[in-house]
Design an enzyme around this catalytic site. Structure first.
Site, PDB file in Angstrom:
ATOM      1  N   ASP A  83       8.489  -3.036  -0.164  1.00  0.00           N
ATOM      2  CA  ASP A  83       7.894  -4.852  -0.183  1.00  0.00           C
ATOM      3  C   ASP A  83       8.233  -5.581  -0.900  1.00  0.00           C
ATOM      4  O   ASP A  83       9.310  -4.766  -2.390  1.00  0.00           O
ATOM      5  CB  ASP A  83       6.555  -5.270  -1.168  1.00  0.00           C
ATOM      6  CG  ASP A  83       5.602  -6.014  -0.492  1.00  0.00           C
ATOM      7  OD1 ASP A  83       6.455  -7.500  -0.314  1.00  0.00           O
ATOM      8  OD2 ASP A  83       4.676  -6.308  -0.707  1.00  0.00           O
ATOM      9  N   LYS A 158       8.364  -0.969   8.223  1.00  0.00           N
ATOM     10  CA  LYS A 158       6.896  -1.170   8.555  1.00  0.00           C
ATOM     11  C   LYS A 158       6.090  -2.128   8.319  1.00  0.00           C
ATOM     12  O   LYS A 158       6.538  -2.831   7.652  1.00  0.00           O
ATOM     13  CB  LYS A 158       6.553  -0.557   6.531  1.00  0.00           C
ATOM     14  CG  LYS A 158       5.298  -0.068   6.691  1.00  0.00           C
ATOM     15  CD  LYS A 158       5.302   0.806   4.572  1.00  0.00           C
ATOM     16  CE  LYS A 158       4.790   0.597   4.183  1.00  0.00           C
ATOM     17  NZ  LYS A 158       4.791   1.734   2.832  1.00  0.00           N
ATOM     18  N   ASP A 160       3.611  -4.195   7.583  1.00  0.00           N
ATOM     19  CA  ASP A 160       1.403  -3.726   6.817  1.00  0.00           C
ATOM     20  C   ASP A 160       0.274  -4.749   7.122  1.00  0.00           C
ATOM     21  O   ASP A 160       0.797  -5.369   7.667  1.00  0.00           O
ATOM     22  CB  ASP A 160       2.145  -4.395   5.288  1.00  0.00           C
ATOM     23  CG  ASP A 160       0.914  -3.300   4.004  1.00  0.00           C
ATOM     24  OD1 ASP A 160      -0.263  -2.296   4.560  1.00  0.00           O
ATOM     25  OD2 ASP A 160       1.483  -2.854   3.184  1.00  0.00           O
ATOM     26  N   SER A 192       0.565   0.085   9.959  1.00  0.00           N
ATOM     27  CA  SER A 192      -0.391   0.388   8.773  1.00  0.00           C
ATOM     28  C   SER A 192      -2.131  -0.439   9.241  1.00  0.00           C
ATOM     29  O   SER A 192      -2.953   0.023   8.098  1.00  0.00           O
ATOM     30  CB  SER A 192      -0.154  -0.504   7.077  1.00  0.00           C
ATOM     31  OG  SER A 192       1.139  -0.397   7.203  1.00  0.00           O
ATOM     32  N   ARG A 217       0.607   4.618   8.914  1.00  0.00           N
ATOM     33  CA  ARG A 217      -0.779   5.531   7.143  1.00  0.00           C
ATOM     34  C   ARG A 217      -2.150   5.465   7.928  1.00  0.00           C
ATOM     35  O   ARG A 217      -2.519   4.426   8.536  1.00  0.00           O
ATOM     36  CB  ARG A 217      -0.473   3.717   6.104  1.00  0.00           C
ATOM     37  CG  ARG A 217       1.048   4.467   5.662  1.00  0.00           C
ATOM     38  CD  ARG A 217       1.332   5.191   5.172  1.00  0.00           C
ATOM     39  NE  ARG A 217       0.300   4.550   3.919  1.00  0.00           N
ATOM     40  CZ  ARG A 217      -0.164   3.975   3.123  1.00  0.00           C
ATOM     41  NH1 ARG A 217       1.429   3.750   3.042  1.00  0.00           N
ATOM     42  NH2 ARG A 217      -0.800   3.685   1.983  1.00  0.00           N
ATOM     43  N   ASP A 221      -2.855   4.676  -0.697  1.00  0.00           N
ATOM     44  CA  ASP A 221      -1.776   4.582  -1.374  1.00  0.00           C
ATOM     45  C   ASP A 221      -1.025   5.732  -1.699  1.00  0.00           C
ATOM     46  O   ASP A 221      -1.903   6.118  -2.892  1.00  0.00           O
ATOM     47  CB  ASP A 221      -0.835   3.365  -1.934  1.00  0.00           C
ATOM     48  CG  ASP A 221      -0.865   1.768  -1.062  1.00  0.00           C
ATOM     49  OD1 ASP A 221      -1.336   1.922   0.697  1.00  0.00           O
ATOM     50  OD2 ASP A 221       0.057   1.066  -2.023  1.00  0.00           O
TER      51      ASP A 221
HETATM   52  C1  GLA Z   1       0.483  -1.694   0.327  1.00  0.00           C
HETATM   53  C2  GLA Z   1       1.278  -0.394   1.098  1.00  0.00           C
HETATM   54  C3  GLA Z   1       2.166   0.115   0.347  1.00  0.00           C
HETATM   55  C4  GLA Z   1       2.988  -0.735  -0.382  1.00  0.00           C
HETATM   56  C5  GLA Z   1       2.238  -1.830  -0.728  1.00  0.00           C
HETATM   57  C6  GLA Z   1       3.470  -3.130  -1.040  1.00  0.00           C
HETATM   58  O1  GLA Z   1      -0.323  -1.380  -1.033  1.00  0.00           O
HETATM   59  O2  GLA Z   1      -0.369   0.887   1.565  1.00  0.00           O
HETATM   60  O3  GLA Z   1       2.674   1.513   0.897  1.00  0.00           O
HETATM   61  O4  GLA Z   1       4.289  -1.035   0.959  1.00  0.00           O
HETATM   62  O5  GLA Z   1       1.396  -2.352  -0.075  1.00  0.00           O
HETATM   63  O6  GLA Z   1       2.843  -4.222  -1.675  1.00  0.00           O
END
Ligand code: GLA
Length: 430
Positions: A83, A158, A160, A192, A217, A221
């Site tokens: 991010d 990736k 999200d 995700s 995922r 985190d």
């Molecule tokens: C989420 C994702 C993390 C990361 C953050 C970035 O929390 O699960 O892995 O990418 O966003 O803001």
């Protein structure tokens, strides 16, 4: 009636998508590389933190280190931006753009640099209206964004799931995947949506996942601590019956990045994360500052035997098979296959912190589930964390003892050895 019709139509559309499948041929083994989030988060002040801010300099520097420190040679080949790379506004034609002060040369230039090092290039976006850190998301811009990523020569994306409508999320992920496929550029797709569904008590549809994404995922985190590693590990063992069957070549469960080499894990705890992630056939994405990884941790990350177990082509995710006095035994079948029996990678993972190393003694058949068939005389045991130690033989009908340091892990490979009398009539398959 009308409602039934709509539901059936939506169902058919989803099925049609599933039948089409992902078919991008990528991630036949768990992806390996480096990713910025856990270590570098959303540091954007390059004046105060010039070596840490999310900028082209950071990714170029990490790319250089991936090569000079031997990570690329060992198999870690992606360099991924997470991010906080975006500018707060799209351009006049609606195209996403990188923050111009932190990425003054533009993303294509950075991609070219990373490719020139023999590495692959990954990026991050979000299926909703904003990324998790609040930058502009892709909702309403799927087509142009897929096109832009392809034009930038992105190899991994990736996506999200923050700021997304839960009811639309899955179809949006499917749609974006199709749009990426249409660009003609093979782009590894990391999703995700399972995390967001699981947090809301919804069981993800793994058939759709496998046909849409190369990895996903499953849970929250990771942070820079052993307790965070333990929490994620526990999610994987508590839910292993449900999630394990869905992982395999082309589509992997992802417990999040490796945090070895940062502030939070001791050497023993570093071994623990590496062993568990290897047994889980997890993607090995490092999130650390490659410039400050100690030689000891670096040699863990570059341990060829362990990488080979992680990358085993059968791609079977291992399981927690037994816990004895707070020592967890994790087991993953790998090649070579001897007669009908596969080799097993077995990790003894300590949940103990009571001072002294703790010895466990296990029976190969009853505790480890190894066979005692007439073909198998025993096992050649390879100590994966001690590459210099010679393999040693253990009889199939005997005990195996190992002593694990507090919060650490020992990790072995048990290669079946043929009964000498029967040798010659069997094949060993590598
Ligand atoms: C989420 C994702 C993390 C990361 C953050 C970035 O929390 O699960 O892995 O990418 O966003 O803001």
């Amino acid at each position: 009636m009308k409602c039934d019709f709509i539901i059936t139509t939506v169902g058919l559309l989803v099925l049609a998508t599933v039948a089409l499948g992902l078919e991008n041929g990528l991630a036949r083994k768990p992806p390996m590389g480096w990713m910025s989030w856990e270590r570098f988060r959303c540091i954007t002040d390059c004046k105060k933190y010039p070596d840490e801010c999310i900028s082209e300099q950071l990714f170029m520097r990490m790319a250089d280190l991936m090569v000079s420190e031997g990570y690329l040679e060992a198999g870690y080949d992606y360099v991924n931006i997470d991010d906080c790379w975006l500018s707060m506004d799209r351009d006049a034609s609606g195209r996403q753009i990188a923050d111009p002060t932190r990425f003054p040369s533009g993303i294509k230039h950075l991609a070219d640099y990373i490719h020139s090092k023999g590495l692959k290039f990954g990026m991050y976006q979000d299926i909703g209206t904003k990324t998790c850190a609040g930058y502009p998301g892709m909702k309403g811009f799927f087509e142009i964004d897929a096109q832009t990523f392809a034009e930038w020569d992105v190899d991994f994306i990736k996506i999200d799931g923050c700021y997304a409508d839960e009811l639309e999320m899955v179809n949006d992920y499917i749609l974006f995947g199709e749009l990426m496929n249409k660009t003609g550029r093979p782009i590894l797709y990391s999703c995700s949506w399972p995390v967001y569904q699981e947090y809301n008590g919804i069981i993800p549809n793994y058939e759709i996942l496998k046909n849409t994404c190369n990895m996903w995922r499953n849970w929250g985190d990771i942070e820079d601590s052993h307790s965070s590693v333990e929490t994620i590990t526990r999610y994987f063992s508590d839910n292993q019956e449900r999630i394990q069957p869905h992982s395999g070549p082309g589509h992997w469960n992802d417990p999040d990045t490796l945090v070895l080499g940062n502030y939070g894990l001791s050497y023993e705890q570093s071994k623990s994360q590496l062993a568990v992630w290897t047994v889980l056939a997890a993607p090995l994405l490092l999130s650390n500052d490659l410039a400050t990884v100690t030689p000891e941790v670096r040699s863990l990350l570059l341990n060829r035997q362990i990488i080979a177990v992680n990358q085993d082509i059968l791609g079977i995710q291992g399981l927690l098979v037994k816990t004895i006095n707070r020592i967890e035994i994790w087991k993953r079948p790998i090649l070579p296959r001897v007669k009908d029996e596969l080799t097993q990678a077995i990790a003894f993972v300590s949940r103990r912190a009571d001072g002294a190393p703790y010895a466990v003694s296990v029976k190969l058949v009853d505790d480890l589930g190894l066979s005692n068939s007439t073909y198998i005389k025993g096992y050649d045991v390879i100590d994966l964390f001690n590459a210099d130690r010679k393999p040693f033989f253990v009889r199939a009908d005997s005990h195996f003892e190992t002593r694990i340091n507090p919060t650490g892990a020992n990790f072995y490979k048990f290669v079946p050895k043929l009964n000498i009398i029967l040798r010659g009539i069997t094949d060993i398959d590598n």
